[in-house]
Write an enzyme that holds these catalytic residues in place. Structure first.
Site, PDB file in Angstrom:
ATOM      1  N   THR A  76     -54.443 -25.407  49.172  1.00 27.51           N
ATOM      2  CA  THR A  76     -54.909 -24.830  50.842  1.00 27.51           C
ATOM      3  C   THR A  76     -55.441 -25.373  51.567  1.00 27.51           C
ATOM      4  O   THR A  76     -54.775 -26.037  52.441  1.00 27.51           O
ATOM      5  CB  THR A  76     -55.693 -23.612  50.417  1.00 27.51           C
ATOM      6  OG1 THR A  76     -54.589 -22.796  49.472  1.00 27.51           O
ATOM      7  CG2 THR A  76     -55.695 -22.659  52.176  1.00 27.51           C
ATOM      8  N   SER A 204     -53.004 -31.141  43.862  1.00 26.56           N
ATOM      9  CA  SER A 204     -53.883 -29.974  43.067  1.00 26.56           C
ATOM     10  C   SER A 204     -53.325 -30.567  41.423  1.00 26.56           C
ATOM     11  O   SER A 204     -52.289 -30.442  40.875  1.00 26.56           O
ATOM     12  CB  SER A 204     -53.060 -28.445  43.497  1.00 26.56           C
ATOM     13  OG  SER A 204     -54.224 -27.599  43.147  1.00 26.56           O
ATOM     14  N   HIS A 206     -54.648 -27.191  39.537  1.00 23.57           N
ATOM     15  CA  HIS A 206     -53.978 -26.397  39.279  1.00 23.57           C
ATOM     16  C   HIS A 206     -52.354 -26.179  38.313  1.00 23.57           C
ATOM     17  O   HIS A 206     -52.603 -24.786  37.081  1.00 23.57           O
ATOM     18  CB  HIS A 206     -54.514 -25.358  39.738  1.00 23.57           C
ATOM     19  CG  HIS A 206     -53.039 -24.618  40.948  1.00 23.57           C
ATOM     20  ND1 HIS A 206     -53.357 -25.872  42.461  1.00 23.57           N
ATOM     21  CD2 HIS A 206     -52.746 -23.814  41.572  1.00 23.57           C
ATOM     22  CE1 HIS A 206     -51.999 -24.450  42.715  1.00 23.57           C
ATOM     23  NE2 HIS A 206     -51.428 -24.013  41.992  1.00 23.57           N
ATOM     24  N   CYS A 327     -43.843  -5.316  47.812  1.00 15.53           N
ATOM     25  CA  CYS A 327     -43.939  -4.408  47.233  1.00 15.53           C
ATOM     26  C   CYS A 327     -45.028  -4.969  45.842  1.00 15.53           C
ATOM     27  O   CYS A 327     -46.332  -4.596  45.532  1.00 15.53           O
ATOM     28  CB  CYS A 327     -43.019  -3.254  46.096  1.00 15.53           C
ATOM     29  SG  CYS A 327     -41.769  -2.136  47.392  1.00 15.53           S
TER      30      CYS A 327
END
Length: 388
Positions: A76, A204, A206, A327
């Site tokens: 990010t 990244s 991760h 949801c």
């Protein structure tokens, strides 16, 4: 927790490899100083040396120069630096127009939207039914005011791989900087920055069994970019903040552990999962390109059932997957990626993403397929949306 729990959400984050942790430990407890120059004290000098060695290891994987890589707190921040840094550097010199694809990850999309609120012009580029950008359409959208194009190497949800070389050549011919988010491809798919015309690239740790909280941004030598975050003079004065030495060490170790054989095995298991589910579950649709996709990703829509229901029922059976259903998301909107490739809300709500990693086994994939077949069949029997 289950005695046996199968994790199939490796696009979100991967389990840390124990070998990575062993490499990192000394830099938590033994060599924990802030990196210093050669004139500093010995622990600081040693911290500096291991930081630069880690940078070199990662840069070599990209076929880039060590000086072209800065460490960040993750993908990010890397994408924020890329977009906002270029905006700061070029707004007054060249223009204020930026192009991103409609299906970028939120680290790029939300950054573009933030710049839009500051007066920048942003074009959200359409993609085809598979999620591919058309270089000719991109070419037509570039104007004399365009300063940056940001197109991911592979999509975070559907796994579609872009033709970075063609996209980069368009940008290069037009004299426009090109950023790519390679978070989901780095080490899984080749990214040779000597051969592909990329000016900035986000990576990244991760997603490759490295530590979370550490990423990097490739900045091609000579690229105009402003310092977005104020503070100290770390990372050659391009990114302020204390360096994460254990994270950098872990990132470098994680890079060395990914092998071609591992990627082939992951892709073989992924292909088995796709083939079995599509053949055994009626009205199931593969999202994304059938062949141009990262090896670890399978995204499938199951008609007449909610992805959230499938996810929760699989979780009760000991399987972790993710869904594009609103949801299940922190957002109130369904998957912007499925909508972006022409899918409707039903297709987005019925999508389930399976992403594999180093610790996934063929036995787990076989068991997951068994459970998916049963869960979808049972849910369709009680679905108010219809049945097959």
């Amino acid at each position: 927790m289950f005695e046996k729990y199968t994790y199939l959400d490796n696009a979100s984050i991967t389990r840390l490899d124990e070998r990575v942790w062993e490499e990192m430990k000394p830099y938590f407890f033994d060599i924990y100083a802030i990196p210093t120059s050669e004139s500093g004290y010995s622990m600081g000098v040693e911290a500096r040396e291991v930081l630069e060695k880690s940078r070199e290891t990662i840069a070599q994987k990209l076929n880039a120069q060590t000086s072209e890589l800065i460490f960040t707190s993750g993908f990010t921040e890397s994408s924020n630096i890329a977009l906002k840094g270029v905006a700061m550097a070029l707004e007054k010199k060249k223009g204020n127009h930026i192009i991103v694809s409609k299906i970028e990850d939120y680290s790029v999309l939300n950054t573009a939207q933030s710049l839009e609120k500051q007066g920048f012009q942003v074009t959200y580029l359409e993609v085809d039914e598979y999620g591919l950008v058309d270089p000719d359409i991109l070419n037509d959208q570039i104007t004399p005011e365009t300063i940056l194009v940001s197109i991911q190497q592979a999509n975070q949800e559907i796994g579609t791989l872009q033709d970075l070389k063609s996209v980069g050549e368009v940008c290069n011919d037009k004299g426009v900087l090109f950023h790519t988010d390679a978070t989901h491809t780095f080490t899984r798919t080749p990214l040779d920055l000597e051969k592909i015309p990329v000016d900035l690239a986000t990576i990244s740790a991760h997603t490759i069994h490295g530590p979370s909280g550490i990423g990097a941004l490739y900045i091609k030598r000579g690229t105009s970019i402003g310092k977005w975050m104020d503070g100290g003079f770390q990372e050659s004065n391009r990114r302020a903040g204390l360096e994460n030495i254990p994270g950098a060490v872990g990132f470098a170790k994680a890079v060395t552990l990914v092998t071609t054989e591992e990627n082939h095995l992951i892709q073989k298991m992924r292909d088995y999962l796709i083939d079995r589910i599509l053949s055994e579950v009626p009205k199931s649709i593969l999202n994304g390109h059938p062949t141009k996709r990262v090896p670890q990703n399978a995204n499938i829509t199951f008609e007449y059932v909610e992805g959230e229901s499938i996810t929760l029922h699989l979780d009760m059976r000991g399987f972790a997957v993710s869904t594009g259903s609103a949801c299940f998301s922190r957002s109130l909107d369904p998957s912007h990626v499925i909508l972006g490739i022409g899918g409707d809300h039903e297709r987005a709500h019925g999508s389930v993403r399976f992403t594999l990693g180093r610790f996934t086994t063929p036995e787990e994939i076989n068991a997951a397929c068994d459970s998916v077949v049963t869960v979808v069949e049972n849910l369709r029997k009680i679905s108010p949306l219809g049945n097959v």
